[in-house]
Scaffold this motif. Structure first.
Motif, PDB file in Angstrom:
ATOM      1  N   ASN A 245      63.678  98.002 -15.095  1.00  0.00           N
ATOM      2  CA  ASN A 245      64.928  98.707 -15.646  1.00  0.00           C
ATOM      3  C   ASN A 245      64.458 100.270 -15.727  1.00  0.00           C
ATOM      4  O   ASN A 245      64.952 101.022 -16.403  1.00  0.00           O
ATOM      5  N   LEU A 246      63.630 100.424 -14.464  1.00  0.00           N
ATOM      6  CA  LEU A 246      63.391 102.091 -14.573  1.00  0.00           C
ATOM      7  C   LEU A 246      64.484 102.635 -13.284  1.00  0.00           C
ATOM      8  O   LEU A 246      64.399 102.137 -12.081  1.00  0.00           O
ATOM      9  N   PRO A 247      65.245 103.463 -13.445  1.00  0.00           N
ATOM     10  CA  PRO A 247      66.341 104.052 -12.496  1.00  0.00           C
ATOM     11  C   PRO A 247      65.394 105.169 -11.816  1.00  0.00           C
ATOM     12  O   PRO A 247      64.696 105.774 -12.285  1.00  0.00           O
ATOM     13  N   PHE A 248      65.918 105.289 -10.616  1.00  0.00           N
ATOM     14  CA  PHE A 248      65.597 106.310  -9.653  1.00  0.00           C
ATOM     15  C   PHE A 248      66.305 106.595  -8.644  1.00  0.00           C
ATOM     16  O   PHE A 248      67.214 105.641  -8.258  1.00  0.00           O
ATOM     17  N   LEU A 249      66.433 107.676  -7.715  1.00  0.00           N
ATOM     18  CA  LEU A 249      67.327 107.969  -6.783  1.00  0.00           C
ATOM     19  C   LEU A 249      66.410 107.750  -5.347  1.00  0.00           C
ATOM     20  O   LEU A 249      65.172 108.309  -5.253  1.00  0.00           O
ATOM     21  N   LEU A 250      66.991 107.021  -4.415  1.00  0.00           N
ATOM     22  CA  LEU A 250      66.156 106.772  -3.333  1.00  0.00           C
ATOM     23  C   LEU A 250      67.099 107.453  -2.219  1.00  0.00           C
ATOM     24  O   LEU A 250      68.338 107.142  -1.825  1.00  0.00           O
ATOM     25  N   THR A 251      66.537 108.107  -1.350  1.00  0.00           N
ATOM     26  CA  THR A 251      67.254 108.873  -0.321  1.00  0.00           C
ATOM     27  C   THR A 251      66.709 108.442   1.134  1.00  0.00           C
ATOM     28  O   THR A 251      65.538 108.301   1.676  1.00  0.00           O
ATOM     29  N   VAL A 380      56.599 105.456  -9.391  1.00  0.00           N
ATOM     30  CA  VAL A 380      57.740 106.326 -10.017  1.00  0.00           C
ATOM     31  C   VAL A 380      57.542 106.480 -11.546  1.00  0.00           C
ATOM     32  O   VAL A 380      58.038 107.471 -12.099  1.00  0.00           O
ATOM     33  N   MET A 381      56.904 105.653 -12.023  1.00  0.00           N
ATOM     34  CA  MET A 381      56.707 105.636 -13.685  1.00  0.00           C
ATOM     35  C   MET A 381      55.745 106.693 -13.929  1.00  0.00           C
ATOM     36  O   MET A 381      55.947 107.387 -14.899  1.00  0.00           O
ATOM     37  N   LYS A 382      54.600 106.832 -12.986  1.00  0.00           N
ATOM     38  CA  LYS A 382      53.771 108.004 -13.315  1.00  0.00           C
ATOM     39  C   LYS A 382      54.381 109.399 -13.362  1.00  0.00           C
ATOM     40  O   LYS A 382      54.354 110.185 -14.287  1.00  0.00           O
ATOM     41  N   ASN A 391      58.900 108.732 -24.203  1.00  0.00           N
ATOM     42  CA  ASN A 391      60.001 107.513 -24.086  1.00  0.00           C
ATOM     43  C   ASN A 391      59.702 106.383 -23.311  1.00  0.00           C
ATOM     44  O   ASN A 391      60.446 105.815 -22.787  1.00  0.00           O
ATOM     45  N   ASP A 392      58.320 106.498 -22.663  1.00  0.00           N
ATOM     46  CA  ASP A 392      57.917 105.620 -21.580  1.00  0.00           C
ATOM     47  C   ASP A 392      58.056 103.997 -22.147  1.00  0.00           C
ATOM     48  O   ASP A 392      57.982 103.211 -21.241  1.00  0.00           O
ATOM     49  N   PHE A 393      58.102 104.129 -23.448  1.00  0.00           N
ATOM     50  CA  PHE A 393      57.751 102.617 -23.991  1.00  0.00           C
ATOM     51  C   PHE A 393      59.310 101.989 -23.606  1.00  0.00           C
ATOM     52  O   PHE A 393      59.461 100.729 -24.020  1.00  0.00           O
ATOM     53  N   LEU A 394      60.283 102.846 -23.231  1.00  0.00           N
ATOM     54  CA  LEU A 394      61.848 102.087 -22.956  1.00  0.00           C
ATOM     55  C   LEU A 394      61.670 101.239 -22.008  1.00  0.00           C
ATOM     56  O   LEU A 394      62.571 100.571 -21.819  1.00  0.00           O
ATOM     57  N   PHE A 395      60.659 101.607 -20.962  1.00  0.00           N
ATOM     58  CA  PHE A 395      61.024 100.891 -19.634  1.00  0.00           C
ATOM     59  C   PHE A 395      59.731  99.918 -19.679  1.00  0.00           C
ATOM     60  O   PHE A 395      58.471 100.032 -19.985  1.00  0.00           O
ATOM     61  N   GLU A 396      60.093  98.566 -19.077  1.00  0.00           N
ATOM     62  CA  GLU A 396      59.216  97.467 -18.937  1.00  0.00           C
ATOM     63  C   GLU A 396      59.216  97.021 -17.827  1.00  0.00           C
ATOM     64  O   GLU A 396      60.520  96.407 -17.065  1.00  0.00           O
ATOM     65  N   TYR A 397      58.286  96.765 -16.822  1.00  0.00           N
ATOM     66  CA  TYR A 397      58.291  96.251 -15.178  1.00  0.00           C
ATOM     67  C   TYR A 397      58.627  94.585 -15.490  1.00  0.00           C
ATOM     68  O   TYR A 397      58.038  93.992 -16.217  1.00  0.00           O
ATOM     69  N   PHE A 398      59.914  94.129 -14.916  1.00  0.00           N
ATOM     70  CA  PHE A 398      59.927  93.005 -14.498  1.00  0.00           C
ATOM     71  C   PHE A 398      60.381  92.824 -12.969  1.00  0.00           C
ATOM     72  O   PHE A 398      60.861  93.882 -12.551  1.00  0.00           O
ATOM     73  N   ASP A 399      60.041  91.613 -12.235  1.00  0.00           N
ATOM     74  CA  ASP A 399      60.495  91.640 -11.003  1.00  0.00           C
ATOM     75  C   ASP A 399      61.351  90.214 -10.853  1.00  0.00           C
ATOM     76  O   ASP A 399      60.819  89.209 -11.031  1.00  0.00           O
ATOM     77  N   ASN A 400      62.865  90.459 -10.589  1.00  0.00           N
ATOM     78  CA  ASN A 400      63.459  89.282 -10.162  1.00  0.00           C
ATOM     79  C   ASN A 400      64.753  89.841  -9.178  1.00  0.00           C
ATOM     80  O   ASN A 400      64.558  90.955  -8.896  1.00  0.00           O
ATOM     81  N   GLU A 401      65.575  88.876  -8.793  1.00  0.00           N
ATOM     82  CA  GLU A 401      66.412  89.067  -7.892  1.00  0.00           C
ATOM     83  C   GLU A 401      67.477  89.894  -8.401  1.00  0.00           C
ATOM     84  O   GLU A 401      68.686  90.194  -7.894  1.00  0.00           O
ATOM     85  N   GLU A 402      67.483  90.226  -9.809  1.00  0.00           N
ATOM     86  CA  GLU A 402      68.670  90.621 -10.365  1.00  0.00           C
ATOM     87  C   GLU A 402      68.427  92.298 -10.611  1.00  0.00           C
ATOM     88  O   GLU A 402      69.283  92.940 -11.487  1.00  0.00           O
ATOM     89  N   ASP A 403      67.395  92.754  -9.913  1.00  0.00           N
ATOM     90  CA  ASP A 403      67.406  94.269 -10.094  1.00  0.00           C
ATOM     91  C   ASP A 403      68.622  94.904  -9.553  1.00  0.00           C
ATOM     92  O   ASP A 403      69.384  94.639  -8.719  1.00  0.00           O
TER      93      ASP A 403
END
Length: 410
Positions: A245-251, A380-382, A391-403
């Motif tokens: 649930n960590l957003p970022f921009l990819l170019t 990206v998290m770093k 506010n890093d506690f807002l994000f927790e990694y998970f991996d599935n096909e619903e990213d």
């Protein structure tokens, strides 16, 4: 040699020289790449001509005897285009066209022509046109005397020709106008980058045709144009991506190449600004290419030129599904293929021990994507934590096909 399915390609020959700074093996690598460039532009290569020289001839690049050999061959075989592997000086170009009387292109002109074909947006077309005029200006004195015999084709797209008496003034005025136009667009794009706020920005970089756009599509679930040709992508594309649930921009950016024309580096300044201003670079490498180490070096050299070489970077070694090894034991009848190289074995290679985090994948088959996503997420998290330490506690990694992946395109 590349197989050509199309029958309307221009027939061309390639010319290169072995010098003190370029041995025969290196020349063959460059000539292979030049042939791929020619194929991308729309040519089929009939033959290659090479010559050993201390340095290229100042008048005709190759010696007079070799020039005569090339002239006789193209005349006998109906060849309309000769492509030289290095950039020709204005006088070399003029002398060669006077001597051989066919269309002469060099590597720079060929690359510019491909860019002219591939540019889709007004911005990309403006950048390419500027680069073409900057290439054309010092070569006005030669403007093909046999132009009436050469209608269209490779190297003929773009600015066109005008009378010598007014050429320089017209082209200088046009260059000035294009530069002003790009300055306006540059400001607009800078504003767009600023409006993206403090979201972490990542940029895909790498040699041309390594699979950046395919990877972009796979990660962002978008539909960026991808093709097995050089410079399939010219226009910068930006996507908002969410891993876990960590957003970022990819170019996705234009691919680099050895002997990149200086005119393109200048005119594509804003495209390269996306790289300069990225927080994280994802360096994609085609591990199946025999010259991938040279490709890495070329990309690193360009990154150094634009002062982006010290940015955090992830090495993504792509196309492991296409990798094949050369067997040292001639009695070994086992076919060399990627099936003989496991991910564990890849992780024991020198590539995995570079100074940057590395991962081995197949973007086409989405092989080893979970590990790649986790690596991107961690890096990206770093950067995110360094900006928002509370506010890093807002994000927790998970991996599935619903990213998630949503689109925002420049």
């Amino acid at each position: 040699m590349l197989e050509k399915k199309q029958h309307n390609y221009e027939k061309a020959v390639l010319v290169g020289v072995v010098t003190q700074n370029q041995d025969e093996d290196k020349l063959q690598e460059y000539m292979d790449e030049l042939e791929f460039l020619a194929y991308t532009a729309g040519a089929t290569i009939d033959r290659r001509f090479t010559q050993k020289l201390t340095q290229p001839d100042s008048k005709t690049f190759v010696g007079s005897g070799k020039a005569q050999e090339i002239k006789e061959y193209v005349k006998e075989n109906g060849i309309g285009t000769i492509i030289f592997d290095d950039e020709l000086s204005p006088s070399q170009l003029k002398n060669l066209e006077r001597e051989i009387e066919v269309k002469i292109l060099d590597r720079t002109n060929l690359i510019l022509d491909i860019f002219a074909q591939r540019a889709q947006t007004s911005y990309a077309r403006t950048q390419v046109e500027l680069a073409q005029y900057q290439y054309l200006l010092p070569r006005l004195s030669k403007m093909w005397s046999h132009l009436d015999k050469q209608k269209g084709g490779i190297g003929m797209r773009g600015p066109g020709e005008t009378e010598i008496e007014t050429d320089r003034r017209i082209i200088r005025d046009r260059i000035s106008l294009l530069k002003d136009k790009l300055k306006v667009i540059d400001k607009q794009m800078a504003t767009q980058r600023n409006n993206r706020g403090k979201v972490v920005r990542t940029a895909l970089v790498g040699y041309t045709n390594v699979g950046k756009s395919t990877l972009m599509n796979a990660i962002s679930k978008s539909d960026v144009f991808a093709e097995d040709k050089l410079f399939a992508t010219l226009d910068t594309t930006v996507r908002k991506v969410v891993i876990g649930n960590l957003p970022f921009l990819l170019t996705d950016t234009v691919g680099f190449i050895r002997k990149l024309p200086t005119q393109l580096v200048e005119s594509f300044k804003s495209t390269l600004d996306e790289v300069r201003e990225a927080d994280l670079l994802i360096h994609v490498v085609d591990i199946s290419h025999e010259s991938f180490e040279d490709h890495i070096e070329s990309v690193n050299h360009i990154l150094m030129e634009i002062n982006a070489h010290q940015k955090p970077m992830i090495m993504v070694f792509n196309k492991i599904d296409d990798f094949s090894y050369e067997k040292k034991d001639e009695d070994d009848l086992t076919p060399g293929s990627n099936k003989n190289v496991s991910l564990d074995e890849w992780k024991k290679t020198w590539m995995a021990k570079s100074k940057h985090p590395a991962v081995f994948i197949s973007a086409l088959k989405k092989e080893n994507f979970p590990e790649m996503k986790r690596l991107i997420y961690d890096e990206v998290m770093k950067i995110h934590i360094s900006r928002f330490p509370y506010n890093d506690f807002l994000f927790e990694y998970f991996d599935n096909e619903e990213d998630e992946a949503s689109e925002t395109e420049d």
